[in-house]
Design a protein around this motif. Structure first.
Motif, PDB file in Angstrom:
ATOM      1  N   GLU A 209       0.827  -1.187   0.000  1.00  0.00           N
ATOM      2  CA  GLU A 209       0.000   0.000   0.000  1.00  0.00           C
ATOM      3  C   GLU A 209       0.871   1.250   0.000  1.00  0.00           C
ATOM      4  O   GLU A 209       1.938   1.267   0.582  1.00  0.00           O
ATOM      5  CB  GLU A 209      -0.936   0.001   1.210  1.00  0.00           C
ATOM      6  CG  GLU A 209      -1.980  -1.093   1.173  1.00  0.00           C
ATOM      7  CD  GLU A 209      -1.495  -2.466   1.603  1.00  0.00           C
ATOM      8  OE1 GLU A 209      -0.298  -2.636   1.886  1.00  0.00           O
ATOM      9  OE2 GLU A 209      -2.306  -3.392   1.639  1.00  0.00           O
TER      10      GLU A 209
ATOM     11  N   TYR B 228      -2.976  -8.227  -5.020  1.00  0.00           N
ATOM     12  CA  TYR B 228      -3.717  -8.251  -3.764  1.00  0.00           C
ATOM     13  C   TYR B 228      -2.932  -7.431  -2.755  1.00  0.00           C
ATOM     14  O   TYR B 228      -1.765  -7.109  -2.967  1.00  0.00           O
ATOM     15  CB  TYR B 228      -3.940  -9.681  -3.252  1.00  0.00           C
ATOM     16  CG  TYR B 228      -2.684 -10.394  -2.822  1.00  0.00           C
ATOM     17  CD1 TYR B 228      -2.319 -10.434  -1.481  1.00  0.00           C
ATOM     18  CD2 TYR B 228      -1.860 -11.032  -3.751  1.00  0.00           C
ATOM     19  CE1 TYR B 228      -1.177 -11.084  -1.076  1.00  0.00           C
ATOM     20  CE2 TYR B 228      -0.717 -11.684  -3.351  1.00  0.00           C
ATOM     21  CZ  TYR B 228      -0.376 -11.714  -2.017  1.00  0.00           C
ATOM     22  OH  TYR B 228       0.760 -12.351  -1.615  1.00  0.00           O
ATOM     23  N   HIS B 229      -3.572  -7.048  -1.678  1.00  0.00           N
ATOM     24  CA  HIS B 229      -2.909  -6.316  -0.610  1.00  0.00           C
ATOM     25  C   HIS B 229      -3.615  -6.596   0.702  1.00  0.00           C
ATOM     26  O   HIS B 229      -4.735  -7.106   0.726  1.00  0.00           O
ATOM     27  CB  HIS B 229      -2.849  -4.814  -0.882  1.00  0.00           C
ATOM     28  CG  HIS B 229      -4.017  -4.246  -1.599  1.00  0.00           C
ATOM     29  ND1 HIS B 229      -5.257  -4.097  -1.031  1.00  0.00           N
ATOM     30  CD2 HIS B 229      -4.135  -3.812  -2.882  1.00  0.00           C
ATOM     31  CE1 HIS B 229      -6.087  -3.574  -1.924  1.00  0.00           C
ATOM     32  NE2 HIS B 229      -5.431  -3.391  -3.050  1.00  0.00           N
ATOM     33  N   LYS B 230      -2.934  -6.266   1.778  1.00  0.00           N
ATOM     34  CA  LYS B 230      -3.464  -6.522   3.115  1.00  0.00           C
ATOM     35  C   LYS B 230      -4.705  -5.687   3.412  1.00  0.00           C
ATOM     36  O   LYS B 230      -5.570  -6.090   4.174  1.00  0.00           O
ATOM     37  CB  LYS B 230      -2.365  -6.237   4.150  1.00  0.00           C
ATOM     38  CG  LYS B 230      -2.734  -6.618   5.555  1.00  0.00           C
ATOM     39  CD  LYS B 230      -1.550  -6.511   6.490  1.00  0.00           C
ATOM     40  CE  LYS B 230      -1.362  -5.087   6.941  1.00  0.00           C
ATOM     41  NZ  LYS B 230      -0.406  -4.930   8.028  1.00  0.00           N
ATOM     42  N   ALA B 231      -4.798  -4.530   2.807  1.00  0.00           N
ATOM     43  CA  ALA B 231      -5.913  -3.619   3.049  1.00  0.00           C
ATOM     44  C   ALA B 231      -7.129  -4.008   2.209  1.00  0.00           C
ATOM     45  O   ALA B 231      -7.007  -4.692   1.193  1.00  0.00           O
ATOM     46  CB  ALA B 231      -5.492  -2.187   2.714  1.00  0.00           C
ATOM     47  N   ALA B 232      -8.287  -3.547   2.635  1.00  0.00           N
ATOM     48  CA  ALA B 232      -9.513  -3.681   1.844  1.00  0.00           C
ATOM     49  C   ALA B 232      -9.539  -2.540   0.832  1.00  0.00           C
ATOM     50  O   ALA B 232      -8.764  -1.590   0.939  1.00  0.00           O
ATOM     51  CB  ALA B 232     -10.734  -3.605   2.745  1.00  0.00           C
ATOM     52  N   GLU B 233     -10.418  -2.629  -0.161  1.00  0.00           N
ATOM     53  CA  GLU B 233     -10.496  -1.567  -1.159  1.00  0.00           C
ATOM     54  C   GLU B 233     -11.938  -1.358  -1.600  1.00  0.00           C
ATOM     55  O   GLU B 233     -12.690  -2.314  -1.769  1.00  0.00           O
ATOM     56  CB  GLU B 233      -9.631  -1.915  -2.364  1.00  0.00           C
ATOM     57  CG  GLU B 233      -9.580  -0.831  -3.417  1.00  0.00           C
ATOM     58  CD  GLU B 233      -8.530  -1.080  -4.494  1.00  0.00           C
ATOM     59  OE1 GLU B 233      -8.390  -0.200  -5.360  1.00  0.00           O
ATOM     60  OE2 GLU B 233      -7.863  -2.129  -4.474  1.00  0.00           O
TER      61      GLU B 233
ATOM     62  N   SER C 139      -9.841  -7.643   1.898  1.00  0.00           N
ATOM     63  CA  SER C 139      -8.392  -7.718   2.054  1.00  0.00           C
ATOM     64  C   SER C 139      -7.882  -9.092   1.612  1.00  0.00           C
ATOM     65  O   SER C 139      -8.618 -10.083   1.651  1.00  0.00           O
ATOM     66  CB  SER C 139      -8.008  -7.450   3.511  1.00  0.00           C
ATOM     67  OG  SER C 139      -8.602  -8.396   4.358  1.00  0.00           O
TER      68      SER C 139
ATOM     69  N   ILE D 190      -8.082   2.511  -0.696  1.00  0.00           N
ATOM     70  CA  ILE D 190      -7.431   1.365  -0.091  1.00  0.00           C
ATOM     71  C   ILE D 190      -7.215   1.713   1.381  1.00  0.00           C
ATOM     72  O   ILE D 190      -6.600   2.735   1.694  1.00  0.00           O
ATOM     73  CB  ILE D 190      -6.089   1.055  -0.795  1.00  0.00           C
ATOM     74  CG1 ILE D 190      -6.338   0.718  -2.281  1.00  0.00           C
ATOM     75  CG2 ILE D 190      -5.362  -0.087  -0.110  1.00  0.00           C
ATOM     76  CD1 ILE D 190      -6.053   1.826  -3.210  1.00  0.00           C
TER      77      ILE D 190
ATOM     78  N   GLU E 253      -7.034   0.103   5.710  1.00  0.00           N
ATOM     79  CA  GLU E 253      -7.049  -0.979   6.685  1.00  0.00           C
ATOM     80  C   GLU E 253      -8.170  -0.712   7.694  1.00  0.00           C
ATOM     81  O   GLU E 253      -8.428   0.434   8.055  1.00  0.00           O
ATOM     82  CB  GLU E 253      -5.699  -1.081   7.388  1.00  0.00           C
ATOM     83  CG  GLU E 253      -4.613  -1.556   6.437  1.00  0.00           C
ATOM     84  CD  GLU E 253      -3.277  -1.777   7.106  1.00  0.00           C
ATOM     85  OE1 GLU E 253      -3.185  -1.669   8.353  1.00  0.00           O
ATOM     86  OE2 GLU E 253      -2.316  -2.050   6.366  1.00  0.00           O
TER      87      GLU E 253
ATOM     88  N   ASP F  24     -16.935  -4.813   8.903  1.00  0.00           N
ATOM     89  CA  ASP F  24     -16.242  -5.760   8.051  1.00  0.00           C
ATOM     90  C   ASP F  24     -17.146  -6.171   6.896  1.00  0.00           C
ATOM     91  O   ASP F  24     -18.005  -7.022   7.039  1.00  0.00           O
ATOM     92  CB  ASP F  24     -15.819  -6.973   8.874  1.00  0.00           C
ATOM     93  CG  ASP F  24     -14.923  -7.921   8.118  1.00  0.00           C
ATOM     94  OD1 ASP F  24     -14.834  -7.813   6.879  1.00  0.00           O
ATOM     95  OD2 ASP F  24     -14.317  -8.788   8.764  1.00  0.00           O
TER      96      ASP F  24
ATOM     97  N   GLN G 176     -16.441  -7.935   4.441  1.00  0.00           N
ATOM     98  CA  GLN G 176     -16.231  -9.330   4.083  1.00  0.00           C
ATOM     99  C   GLN G 176     -17.208 -10.229   4.830  1.00  0.00           C
ATOM    100  O   GLN G 176     -17.797 -11.126   4.256  1.00  0.00           O
ATOM    101  CB  GLN G 176     -14.792  -9.738   4.391  1.00  0.00           C
ATOM    102  CG  GLN G 176     -14.424 -11.071   3.778  1.00  0.00           C
ATOM    103  CD  GLN G 176     -12.932 -11.297   3.786  1.00  0.00           C
ATOM    104  OE1 GLN G 176     -12.173 -10.524   4.350  1.00  0.00           O
ATOM    105  NE2 GLN G 176     -12.500 -12.349   3.148  1.00  0.00           N
TER     106      GLN G 176
END
Length: 164
Positions: free
Chosen positions: A9, A34-39, A69, A88, A90, A102, A104
């Motif tokens: 990020e 992909y990345h650790k953060a949501a988008e 994420s 983007i 966290e 969340d 997700q």
């Protein structure tokens, strides 16, 4: 599809994990990554194809798409004027408010719910308004400096987006 990669990020400040992308390539708006953060992705112009995991979605101007994420995704422009903006972030930015927002979990609990929020969705207008306020605040930052006021505004709009 291009080779998948982890994207670090590009947060302006390490202790404020939020970044707003503004891709300039008109065909491959974002390569597979992909990345650790949501988008949250807003289609600002045209038509795009978004791959999220194994799902392919065709999205139009105004659609807002949630990418969880650590989920592989890419965006391809299907029209010459295709453009997106991605927020983007966290979820740690929301922990200050003691909220477990969340997307997700929401998406997993509703199997028929796609990660796309279009103009027909009952929360769309509020989400779209909050999203655009975030873009305005972020784009007004001078030389990438985040003031306490701009951090508070971005965090507040993000909270409103996650609360809707």
């Amino acid at each position: 599809m291009n080779q998948s990669q982890y994207r670090f990020e590009q947060f302006i400040e390490r202790d404020f994990p939020l970044y707003i992308s503004n891709p300039t390539n008109k065909i491959v708006l974002t390569q597979s990554h992909y990345h650790k953060a949501a988008e949250l992705i807003l289609v600002t112009q045209g038509t795009v194809q978004i791959m999220i995991g194994t799902n392919s979605l065709t999205c139009e101007k105004g659609d807002i798409i949630f990418v969880p994420s650590l989920t592989m995704h890419e965006v391809i422009g299907l029209s010459e004027d295709a453009h997106i903006r991605g927020i983007i972030y966290e979820f740690s930015l929301l922990e200050t408010f003691h909220i477990q927002a969340d997307f997700q979990t929401l998406l997993q609990n509703k199997p028929k719910l796609m990660p796309t929020i279009s103009a027909k969705h009952p929360c769309y207008e509020r989400l779209y308004e909050h999203y655009n306020h975030m873009l305005t605040v972020y784009d007004a930052l001078s030389a990438g400096a985040l003031s306490i006021s701009s951090k508070m505004q971005l965090q507040s709009y993000l909270l409103l987006i996650n609360a809707d």
